[in-house]
Design a protein around this motif. Structure first.
Motif, PDB file in Angstrom:
ATOM      1  N   ALA A 167       0.830  -1.203   0.000  1.00 10.17           N
ATOM      2  CA  ALA A 167       0.000   0.000   0.000  1.00 10.17           C
ATOM      3  C   ALA A 167       0.865   1.255   0.000  1.00 10.17           C
ATOM      4  CB  ALA A 167      -0.923  -0.010   1.213  1.00 10.17           C
ATOM      5  N   GLN A 168       1.972   1.225   0.750  1.00  9.51           N
ATOM      6  CA  GLN A 168       2.870   2.375   0.780  1.00  9.51           C
ATOM      7  C   GLN A 168       3.567   2.575  -0.559  1.00  9.51           C
ATOM      8  OE1 GLN A 168       5.109   1.035   4.210  1.00  9.51           O
ATOM      9  NE2 GLN A 168       4.144   2.550   5.558  1.00  9.51           N
ATOM     10  N   LEU A 169       3.933   1.482  -1.219  1.00  8.81           N
ATOM     11  CA  LEU A 169       4.542   1.588  -2.542  1.00  8.81           C
ATOM     12  C   LEU A 169       3.565   2.189  -3.545  1.00  8.81           C
ATOM     13  CD1 LEU A 169       6.623  -1.676  -3.140  1.00  8.81           C
ATOM     14  CD2 LEU A 169       7.469   0.667  -2.969  1.00  8.81           C
ATOM     15  N   THR A 175       5.594  13.010  -7.397  1.00 11.83           N
ATOM     16  CA  THR A 175       6.850  13.738  -7.613  1.00 11.83           C
ATOM     17  C   THR A 175       8.053  12.810  -7.561  1.00 11.83           C
ATOM     18  OG1 THR A 175       6.904  14.261  -5.258  1.00 11.83           O
ATOM     19  CG2 THR A 175       5.943  15.908  -6.725  1.00 11.83           C
ATOM     20  N   LEU A 176       7.850  11.594  -7.019  1.00 17.49           N
ATOM     21  CA  LEU A 176       8.945  10.625  -6.939  1.00 17.49           C
ATOM     22  C   LEU A 176       8.629   9.469  -7.881  1.00 17.49           C
ATOM     23  CD1 LEU A 176      11.625   9.814  -5.569  1.00 17.49           C
ATOM     24  CD2 LEU A 176      10.266   8.623  -3.843  1.00 17.49           C
ATOM     25  N   SER A 209       6.264   4.550 -10.807  1.00 17.51           N
ATOM     26  CA  SER A 209       5.042   4.689 -11.585  1.00 17.51           C
ATOM     27  C   SER A 209       4.716   3.390 -12.321  1.00 17.51           C
ATOM     28  CB  SER A 209       5.187   5.841 -12.590  1.00 17.51           C
ATOM     29  OG  SER A 209       4.035   5.959 -13.391  1.00 17.51           O
ATOM     30  N   THR A 210       5.731   2.783 -12.909  1.00 12.18           N
ATOM     31  CA  THR A 210       5.529   1.527 -13.639  1.00 12.18           C
ATOM     32  C   THR A 210       5.808   0.302 -12.780  1.00 12.18           C
ATOM     33  OG1 THR A 210       7.803   1.601 -14.466  1.00 12.18           O
ATOM     34  CG2 THR A 210       6.088   2.627 -15.831  1.00 12.18           C
ATOM     35  N   GLN A 211       6.250   0.531 -11.522  1.00 13.73           N
ATOM     36  CA  GLN A 211       6.551  -0.563 -10.595  1.00 13.73           C
ATOM     37  C   GLN A 211       7.593  -1.518 -11.175  1.00 13.73           C
ATOM     38  OE1 GLN A 211       4.699  -1.236  -7.196  1.00 13.73           O
ATOM     39  NE2 GLN A 211       5.026   0.922  -7.650  1.00 13.73           N
ATOM     40  N   THR A 212       8.689  -0.935 -11.671  1.00 10.29           N
ATOM     41  CA  THR A 212       9.747  -1.755 -12.266  1.00 10.29           C
ATOM     42  C   THR A 212      11.120  -1.409 -11.706  1.00 10.29           C
ATOM     43  OG1 THR A 212      10.002  -0.171 -14.088  1.00 10.29           O
ATOM     44  CG2 THR A 212       8.537  -2.052 -14.464  1.00 10.29           C
ATOM     45  N   ILE A 213      11.987  -2.397 -11.721  1.00 11.80           N
ATOM     46  CA  ILE A 213      13.415  -2.198 -11.481  1.00 11.80           C
ATOM     47  C   ILE A 213      14.003  -1.902 -12.853  1.00 11.80           C
ATOM     48  CG2 ILE A 213      15.566  -3.217 -10.633  1.00 11.80           C
ATOM     49  CD1 ILE A 213      13.471  -2.815  -8.450  1.00 11.80           C
ATOM     50  N   THR A 214      14.312  -0.648 -13.100  1.00 14.98           N
ATOM     51  CA  THR A 214      14.781  -0.254 -14.436  1.00 14.98           C
ATOM     52  C   THR A 214      16.232  -0.648 -14.680  1.00 14.98           C
ATOM     53  OG1 THR A 214      15.317   1.954 -13.589  1.00 14.98           O
ATOM     54  CG2 THR A 214      13.140   1.651 -14.594  1.00 14.98           C
ATOM     55  N   SER A 215      17.020  -0.724 -13.612  1.00 13.28           N
ATOM     56  CA  SER A 215      18.423  -1.148 -13.764  1.00 13.28           C
ATOM     57  C   SER A 215      18.938  -1.714 -12.448  1.00 13.28           C
ATOM     58  CB  SER A 215      19.300   0.035 -14.188  1.00 13.28           C
ATOM     59  OG  SER A 215      19.328   1.032 -13.181  1.00 13.28           O
ATOM     60  N   TYR A 216      19.681  -2.784 -12.560  1.00 16.06           N
ATOM     61  CA  TYR A 216      20.357  -3.404 -11.414  1.00 16.06           C
ATOM     62  C   TYR A 216      21.776  -3.679 -11.875  1.00 16.06           C
ATOM     63  CZ  TYR A 216      21.072  -6.428  -7.308  1.00 16.06           C
ATOM     64  OH  TYR A 216      21.534  -6.966  -6.116  1.00 16.06           O
ATOM     65  N   ALA A 217      22.758  -3.127 -11.196  1.00 16.71           N
ATOM     66  CA  ALA A 217      24.155  -3.301 -11.625  1.00 16.71           C
ATOM     67  C   ALA A 217      25.039  -3.554 -10.418  1.00 16.71           C
ATOM     68  CB  ALA A 217      24.643  -2.069 -12.378  1.00 16.71           C
ATOM     69  N   VAL A 218      25.756  -4.682 -10.434  1.00 18.32           N
ATOM     70  CA  VAL A 218      26.654  -5.029  -9.340  1.00 18.32           C
ATOM     71  C   VAL A 218      28.053  -5.311  -9.887  1.00 18.32           C
ATOM     72  CG1 VAL A 218      25.971  -7.477  -9.445  1.00 18.32           C
ATOM     73  CG2 VAL A 218      27.023  -6.566  -7.357  1.00 18.32           C
ATOM     74  N   ASN A 219      29.065  -4.890  -9.131  1.00 17.20           N
ATOM     75  CA  ASN A 219      30.456  -5.164  -9.451  1.00 17.20           C
ATOM     76  C   ASN A 219      31.127  -5.615  -8.167  1.00 17.20           C
ATOM     77  OD1 ASN A 219      33.422  -4.501  -9.575  1.00 17.20           O
ATOM     78  ND2 ASN A 219      32.914  -3.870 -11.656  1.00 17.20           N
ATOM     79  N   ALA A 220      31.667  -6.827  -8.158  1.00 19.76           N
ATOM     80  CA  ALA A 220      32.270  -7.382  -6.943  1.00 19.76           C
ATOM     81  C   ALA A 220      33.528  -8.162  -7.283  1.00 19.76           C
ATOM     82  CB  ALA A 220      31.276  -8.278  -6.218  1.00 19.76           C
ATOM     83  N   THR A 221      34.464  -8.166  -6.351  1.00 22.51           N
ATOM     84  CA  THR A 221      35.735  -8.863  -6.548  1.00 22.51           C
ATOM     85  C   THR A 221      35.966  -9.870  -5.435  1.00 22.51           C
ATOM     86  OG1 THR A 221      36.727  -6.945  -7.645  1.00 22.51           O
ATOM     87  CG2 THR A 221      38.238  -8.587  -6.735  1.00 22.51           C
ATOM     88  N   THR A 228      30.779  -8.907 -12.778  1.00 25.74           N
ATOM     89  CA  THR A 228      29.783  -7.876 -13.021  1.00 25.74           C
ATOM     90  C   THR A 228      28.476  -8.541 -13.421  1.00 25.74           C
ATOM     91  OG1 THR A 228      30.259  -7.616 -15.395  1.00 25.74           O
ATOM     92  CG2 THR A 228      31.569  -6.298 -13.849  1.00 25.74           C
ATOM     93  N   GLY A 229      27.384  -7.887 -13.083  1.00 23.73           N
ATOM     94  CA  GLY A 229      26.075  -8.387 -13.463  1.00 23.73           C
ATOM     95  C   GLY A 229      25.088  -7.249 -13.538  1.00 23.73           C
ATOM     96  N   SER A 230      24.195  -7.290 -14.510  1.00 28.78           N
ATOM     97  CA  SER A 230      23.178  -6.260 -14.631  1.00 28.78           C
ATOM     98  C   SER A 230      21.885  -6.876 -15.144  1.00 28.78           C
ATOM     99  CB  SER A 230      23.639  -5.145 -15.581  1.00 28.78           C
ATOM    100  OG  SER A 230      23.879  -5.651 -16.877  1.00 28.78           O
ATOM    101  N   GLY A 231      20.771  -6.180 -14.866  1.00 31.90           N
ATOM    102  CA  GLY A 231      19.480  -6.678 -15.308  1.00 31.90           C
ATOM    103  C   GLY A 231      18.367  -5.722 -14.935  1.00 31.90           C
ATOM    104  N   SER A 232      17.135  -6.120 -15.232  1.00 39.16           N
ATOM    105  CA  SER A 232      15.958  -5.321 -14.921  1.00 39.16           C
ATOM    106  C   SER A 232      14.750  -6.247 -14.832  1.00 39.16           C
ATOM    107  CB  SER A 232      15.728  -4.248 -15.997  1.00 39.16           C
ATOM    108  OG  SER A 232      15.536  -4.853 -17.269  1.00 39.16           O
ATOM    109  N   GLY A 233      13.648  -5.713 -14.363  1.00 39.30           N
ATOM    110  CA  GLY A 233      12.440  -6.521 -14.235  1.00 39.30           C
ATOM    111  C   GLY A 233      11.414  -5.831 -13.365  1.00 39.30           C
ATOM    112  N   SER A 234      10.321  -6.501 -13.116  1.00 44.47           N
ATOM    113  CA  SER A 234       9.247  -5.921 -12.309  1.00 44.47           C
ATOM    114  C   SER A 234       9.597  -5.986 -10.825  1.00 44.47           C
ATOM    115  CB  SER A 234       7.934  -6.662 -12.556  1.00 44.47           C
ATOM    116  OG  SER A 234       8.001  -7.978 -12.026  1.00 44.47           O
ATOM    117  N   ILE A 235       9.010  -5.063 -10.075  1.00 43.39           N
ATOM    118  CA  ILE A 235       9.191  -5.098  -8.615  1.00 43.39           C
ATOM    119  C   ILE A 235       8.619  -6.385  -8.054  1.00 43.39           C
ATOM    120  CG2 ILE A 235       8.430  -4.033  -6.456  1.00 43.39           C
ATOM    121  CD1 ILE A 235       8.766  -1.318  -7.757  1.00 43.39           C
ATOM    122  N   THR A 236       7.548  -6.878  -8.657  1.00 39.51           N
ATOM    123  CA  THR A 236       6.948  -8.143  -8.209  1.00 39.51           C
ATOM    124  C   THR A 236       7.941  -9.287  -8.336  1.00 39.51           C
ATOM    125  OG1 THR A 236       4.725  -7.407  -8.828  1.00 39.51           O
ATOM    126  CG2 THR A 236       5.068  -9.773  -8.576  1.00 39.51           C
TER     127      THR A 236
END
Length: 297
Positions: A167-169, A175-176, A209-221, A228-236
């Motif tokens: 409900a909070q989401l 504006t955000l 607004s669209t309830q999506t993860i528009t970008s996910y990017a991780v870099n770890a050693t 490295t890894g990147s992706g996107s998808g729905s918040i669900t």
């Protein structure tokens, strides 16, 4: 033993000999009991006991040989994500881990709401942010299981008791629309052998607004390998089965920068989704890395 506010033994005050204003000789007087004297001797406050009786004043301790049963206060034992031998996944728990693959390899996985049994593993790298109800840690050095499956290396988790509700989401201000989250802490990631490394960067872009993860990017050693890894998808999906990641591993066995694949999960923290908890895993052949992180925007 105690305080007598009556008449001393053998002395009468205005009373004929043989008459007492308390209790006759040989009787047992019980007043207010705050403990138990040895052998059930008279306990309490007496106001005049005749000679020959046993007088016990107010007892504030227990005589030798007696048994006192008072009020036993039992504190509340809290078993959270960082205590006990079993961690039960609850809404808001994200887990990054590896499972065995072949004789020496591993397969990296991430998830939410998964039960974790320590099975001899010890808890390390604990930390958190109390203001957001967040805590994290790593189960290592044993045979921990996640969702009933055996693990290899280490198991990382982050939990929050202050999750953003659906409900909070849905009620996020207009504006955000877009927000960006960046790495703020968490346990060090590990590879499939349990070697510890570091998260160099981790960012997540969100469109409320669209309830999506528009970008996910991780870099770890870890060691000589940088993942490295990147992706996107729905918040669900992010809060459920996970979103798919792809990337590279520089320094992984096989040379070059081979393609990696994996998943990421997460959940928002705070009434206005001010924070995020996430877990991730990446794989290249039978090599893997897994971790968990706390993010802020």
């Amino acid at each position: 033993t105690g305080t007598t506010t009556g008449t001393p033994t053998g002395t009468t005050t205005g009373t004929p000999t043989g008459t007492t204003t308390g209790t006759a000789a040989g009787s047992t007087t019980t007043g207010t009991t705050t403990g138990t004297a040895a052998g059930s001797t008279t306990t309490g406050t007496t106001t005049g006991t005749a000679a020959g009786s046993t007088t016990t004043g107010t007892t504030t301790s227990t005589a030798t040989g007696s048994t006192t049963t008072g009020t036993t206060t039992t504190g509340t034992t809290t078993t959270g994500t960082t205590t006990g031998t079993t961690l039960t996944g609850v809404s808001g728990t994200v887990v990054g881990y590896t499972t065995p693959q072949g004789s020496s390899g591993g397969n990296g996985l991430s998830g939410v709401n998964l039960s974790v049994a320590a099975n001899g593993a010890t808890l390390a790298n604990t930390g958190g942010d109390a203001a957001w109800g967040v805590d994290w840690g790593t189960w290592q050095g044993g045979l921990a299981s996640v969702g009933g499956n055996a693990t290899k290396g280490a198991t990382h988790f982050i939990n929050s008791t202050n999750l953003t509700s659906a409900a909070q989401l849905a009620a996020m201000p207009s504006t955000l629309v877009n927000a960006s989250y960046s790495y703020a802490g968490g346990p060090p990631p590990t590879d499939h052998m349990g070697n510890q490394g570091a998260i160099n960067s981790l960012t997540v872009g969100v469109n409320f607004s669209t309830q999506t993860i528009t970008s996910y990017a991780v870099n770890a050693t870890v060691g000589a390998a940088t993942w490295t890894g990147s992706g996107s998808g729905s918040i669900t999906s992010f809060a459920g089965a996970g979103i798919n990641l792809s990337g590279t591993c520089s320094g992984c066995a096989g040379g070059g920068s081979p393609t990696t694949k994996g998943t990421a999960n997460g959940a928002f923290v705070g009434a206005a989704a001010e924070r995020m908890i996430t877990s991730f895993a990446l794989n290249k052949g039978n090599q893997a890395i897994a971790g968990a992180a706390f993010l802020s925007r």
